[in-house]
Design a protein around this motif. Structure first.
Motif, PDB file in Angstrom:
ATOM      1  N   ILE A   1       3.548   0.646   2.858  1.00  0.00           N
ATOM      2  CA  ILE A   1       3.555  -0.606   3.625  1.00  0.00           C
ATOM      3  C   ILE A   1       4.370  -1.571   2.778  1.00  0.00           C
ATOM      4  O   ILE A   1       4.000  -1.888   1.644  1.00  0.00           O
ATOM      5  CB  ILE A   1       2.140  -1.172   3.862  1.00  0.00           C
ATOM      6  N   ILE A   2       5.493  -1.991   3.320  1.00  0.00           N
ATOM      7  CA  ILE A   2       6.369  -2.932   2.622  1.00  0.00           C
ATOM      8  C   ILE A   2       6.145  -4.303   3.242  1.00  0.00           C
ATOM      9  O   ILE A   2       6.310  -4.485   4.446  1.00  0.00           O
ATOM     10  CB  ILE A   2       7.843  -2.514   2.733  1.00  0.00           C
TER      11      ILE A   2
ATOM     12  N   LYS B   1       0.875  -1.181   0.000  1.00  0.00           N
ATOM     13  CA  LYS B   1       0.000   0.000   0.000  1.00  0.00           C
ATOM     14  C   LYS B   1       0.905   1.222   0.000  1.00  0.00           C
ATOM     15  O   LYS B   1       1.968   1.204   0.631  1.00  0.00           O
ATOM     16  CB  LYS B   1      -0.883  -0.011   1.252  1.00  0.00           C
ATOM     17  N   TYR B   2       0.483   2.279  -0.701  1.00  0.00           N
ATOM     18  CA  TYR B   2       1.285   3.499  -0.693  1.00  0.00           C
ATOM     19  C   TYR B   2       0.419   4.715  -0.959  1.00  0.00           C
ATOM     20  O   TYR B   2      -0.678   4.606  -1.513  1.00  0.00           O
ATOM     21  CB  TYR B   2       2.421   3.423  -1.711  1.00  0.00           C
ATOM     22  N   ALA B   3       0.930   5.860  -0.546  1.00  0.00           N
ATOM     23  CA  ALA B   3       0.337   7.154  -0.867  1.00  0.00           C
ATOM     24  C   ALA B   3       1.493   8.120  -1.096  1.00  0.00           C
ATOM     25  O   ALA B   3       2.358   8.272  -0.228  1.00  0.00           O
ATOM     26  CB  ALA B   3      -0.564   7.658   0.254  1.00  0.00           C
TER      27      ALA B   3
ATOM     28  N   ILE C   1       4.660  -3.909  11.517  1.00  0.00           N
ATOM     29  CA  ILE C   1       3.254  -4.252  11.741  1.00  0.00           C
ATOM     30  C   ILE C   1       3.219  -5.678  12.275  1.00  0.00           C
ATOM     31  O   ILE C   1       3.681  -6.601  11.613  1.00  0.00           O
ATOM     32  CB  ILE C   1       2.449  -4.114  10.435  1.00  0.00           C
ATOM     33  N   ARG C   2       2.652  -5.838  13.447  1.00  0.00           N
ATOM     34  CA  ARG C   2       2.716  -7.135  14.115  1.00  0.00           C
ATOM     35  C   ARG C   2       1.407  -7.914  14.118  1.00  0.00           C
ATOM     36  O   ARG C   2       1.401  -9.088  14.458  1.00  0.00           O
ATOM     37  CB  ARG C   2       3.208  -6.960  15.536  1.00  0.00           C
TER      38      ARG C   2
ATOM     39  N   TYR D   1      16.377  -1.892   0.955  1.00  0.00           N
ATOM     40  CA  TYR D   1      15.273  -1.770   0.009  1.00  0.00           C
ATOM     41  C   TYR D   1      14.927  -0.298  -0.217  1.00  0.00           C
ATOM     42  O   TYR D   1      14.795   0.154  -1.355  1.00  0.00           O
ATOM     43  CB  TYR D   1      14.070  -2.548   0.552  1.00  0.00           C
ATOM     44  N   ILE D   2      14.797   0.456   0.867  1.00  0.00           N
ATOM     45  CA  ILE D   2      14.488   1.884   0.778  1.00  0.00           C
ATOM     46  C   ILE D   2      15.624   2.631   0.075  1.00  0.00           C
ATOM     47  O   ILE D   2      15.386   3.503  -0.756  1.00  0.00           O
ATOM     48  CB  ILE D   2      14.224   2.484   2.176  1.00  0.00           C
ATOM     49  N   SER D   3      16.858   2.287   0.389  1.00  0.00           N
ATOM     50  CA  SER D   3      18.015   2.923  -0.241  1.00  0.00           C
ATOM     51  C   SER D   3      18.000   2.704  -1.751  1.00  0.00           C
ATOM     52  O   SER D   3      18.259   3.634  -2.525  1.00  0.00           O
ATOM     53  CB  SER D   3      19.303   2.374   0.363  1.00  0.00           C
TER      54      SER D   3
END
Length: 112
Positions: free
Chosen positions: A32-33, A21-23, A84-85, A58-60
């Motif tokens: 959300i990865i 999910k992304y915005a 997120i758990r 991944y973000i880099s």
């Protein structure tokens, strides 16, 4: 458009990591990865990197692709992350991302 291009690209790059999910906001992005623990039969997690090793890389990589096409660095150095758990947490964050664009005019950084 460039950020969205590389979100789509990143979702094809790895079998077990995807942007769920992304915005894309005017001055920030929410993601959300999702990391799936796909291990070969009979293998434990031991030889695989942990979440705190995967996400920064991944973000880099995502930032590097975007910055290269844009021609300059558009990202801050750090980012806020949260593991997120459970389902309740997932739904809360999903909803936050989903409704965040409608709240942009209320943001302290909003300018017309």
């Amino acid at each position: 458009m460039i950020l969205e291009k590389y979100i789509v690209f990143m979702n094809t790059k790895y079998d077990n990591i995807s942007i769920d999910k992304y915005a894309i906001m005017p001055n920030h992005i929410h993601l959300i990865i999702k990391i799936e623990n796909k291990f070969p039969d009979g293998m434990s997690q031991a030889p695989y990197p942990t979440t705190n090793a995967i996400i920064p890389k991944y973000i880099s990589l995502f930032k590097r692709y975007c910055n290269r096409e844009i021609g300059k660095n558009i990202f801050q150095r750090s980012f806020h992350d949260h593991i997120i758990r459970n389902e309740k947490d997932y739904l809360k964050i999903w909803n936050y991302i989903d409704t965040n664009p409608q709240k942009w005019r209320d943001d302290c950084f909003y300018t017309e």
